[in-house]
Design a protein around this motif. Structure first.
Motif, short mmCIF file in Angstrom:
data_model
loop_
_atom_site.label_atom_id
_atom_site.label_comp_id
_atom_site.label_asym_id
_atom_site.label_seq_id
_atom_site.Cartn_x
_atom_site.Cartn_y
_atom_site.Cartn_z
N LYS A 211 42.54 50.66 41.12
CA LYS A 211 43.42 49.73 41.83
C LYS A 211 43.20 48.33 41.25
CE LYS A 211 43.80 52.46 45.87
NZ LYS A 211 43.65 52.67 47.25
N ILE A 212 44.22 47.86 40.54
CA ILE A 212 44.13 46.57 39.85
C ILE A 212 45.22 45.65 40.37
CG2 ILE A 212 44.29 45.42 37.62
CD1 ILE A 212 43.31 47.97 36.33
N LEU B 298 47.70 39.77 49.04
CA LEU B 298 46.82 40.83 49.47
C LEU B 298 46.41 40.61 50.92
CD1 LEU B 298 44.33 41.25 46.49
CD2 LEU B 298 46.10 42.83 47.20
N ASP B 299 46.11 41.69 51.60
CA ASP B 299 45.59 41.60 52.95
C ASP B 299 44.15 41.09 52.87
OD1 ASP B 299 45.20 41.84 55.65
OD2 ASP B 299 45.00 44.02 55.64
N LYS B 300 43.79 40.14 53.70
CA LYS B 300 42.45 39.55 53.64
C LYS B 300 41.36 40.56 53.96
CE LYS B 300 43.17 34.82 53.72
NZ LYS B 300 42.62 34.04 52.68
N LYS B 301 41.70 41.67 54.59
CA LYS B 301 40.70 42.66 54.97
C LYS B 301 40.35 43.59 53.82
CE LYS B 301 42.39 42.54 59.65
NZ LYS B 301 43.29 43.15 60.59
N ASP B 302 41.14 43.58 52.75
CA ASP B 302 40.87 44.47 51.63
C ASP B 302 39.65 43.99 50.87
OD1 ASP B 302 43.09 45.98 52.23
OD2 ASP B 302 44.38 45.02 50.77
N PRO B 303 38.76 44.92 50.48
CA PRO B 303 37.61 44.53 49.66
C PRO B 303 38.06 44.27 48.22
CG PRO B 303 37.56 46.88 50.08
CD PRO B 303 38.72 46.33 50.84
N GLU C 144 36.84 53.68 48.41
CA GLU C 144 37.99 54.23 47.69
C GLU C 144 39.17 53.27 47.62
OE1 GLU C 144 38.03 57.03 45.93
OE2 GLU C 144 35.91 57.16 46.45
N ILE C 145 39.18 52.23 48.45
CA ILE C 145 40.34 51.35 48.47
C ILE C 145 40.06 49.95 47.92
CG2 ILE C 145 41.39 52.54 50.42
CD1 ILE C 145 40.48 50.14 52.16
N PHE C 146 38.86 49.74 47.37
CA PHE C 146 38.57 48.40 46.87
C PHE C 146 39.45 48.09 45.66
CE2 PHE C 146 36.06 50.15 43.50
CZ PHE C 146 35.91 49.15 42.57
N ILE C 147 39.72 46.80 45.48
CA ILE C 147 40.66 46.35 44.46
C ILE C 147 39.94 45.46 43.46
CG2 ILE C 147 42.75 44.98 44.07
CD1 ILE C 147 43.57 45.73 46.95
N THR C 148 40.22 45.66 42.19
CA THR C 148 39.75 44.77 41.15
C THR C 148 40.87 43.80 40.86
OG1 THR C 148 38.45 46.57 40.21
CG2 THR C 148 38.79 44.63 38.83
N SER C 149 40.64 42.53 41.14
CA SER C 149 41.67 41.52 40.99
C SER C 149 41.41 40.73 39.71
CB SER C 149 41.67 40.60 42.20
OG SER C 149 42.75 39.74 42.17
N LEU C 150 42.38 40.70 38.83
CA LEU C 150 42.25 40.04 37.53
C LEU C 150 42.97 38.70 37.55
CD1 LEU C 150 42.99 43.08 35.21
CD2 LEU C 150 40.80 42.35 36.12
N LYS C 151 42.23 37.65 37.32
CA LYS C 151 42.81 36.31 37.23
C LYS C 151 42.66 35.88 35.78
CE LYS C 151 43.17 32.00 39.71
NZ LYS C 151 42.68 31.19 40.80
#
Length: 160
Positions: A145-146, A57-62, A114-121
């Protein structure tokens, strides 16, 4: 008649330490601004599966991180051995996942909402029932966005 004697220098003059505090404070400020603080403590077992097509992922993405897995041994007395979800150092039930994610989204700037990502670990031994319920809740709150976190390697269907 007066005699003029040349002064003899007895070695090198001492080094001035007047600027030493300035240098120390510059280093201190540098490390304070560059060092990142630890986001939180992962309280679940988190042995992620492997994948052969991994993209960073790009580090700038929330991004908000949701961890899923069996609680660590020191938390099993209080929370049991069943898989749990963790968001921001707190165990969360599946039906209450929306609250911290919506709170995170509201704290973002308007252009990032609108562009934030939910990251599942997710631990590779976690049952898909809890993950399916989690994804359903994310759909309800419009967090579409997952991202799944994996480690790079050769995936094996028959591995543990």
């Amino acid at each position: 008649m007066a005699k003029f004697n040349k002064k003899k220098t007895d070695g090198v003059p001492p080094i001035s330490t007047a600027s030493l505090p300035d240098i120390i404070f510059m280093l201190l400020f540098f490390f304070m601004t560059v060092t990142q603080s630890k986001d939180g403590e992962i309280k679940v077992v988190n042995d992620v599966p492997t994948a052969n097509q991994v993209q960073k992922l790009d580090k700038k993405d929330p991004v908000i991180y949701v961890y899923a897995g069996e609680p660590l041994a020191r938390y099993q007395d209080k929370f049991g051995k069943n898989a749990k979800l963790q968001i921001n150092d707190v165990f969360v039930d599946v039906d209450k996942v929306g609250t911290p994610i919506l709170k995170y989204r509201e704290g973002l700037q308007e252009r990032y909402k609108e562009i934030f990502i939910t990251s599942l670990k997710i631990d590779k031994h976690t049952k898909m029932g809890i993950i399916g319920d989690l994804k359903e809740k994310l759909r309800e709150i419009n967090a579409l966005k997952i991202n799944y976190i994996t480690k790079e390697g050769t995936p094996s269907i028959l591995s543990d």
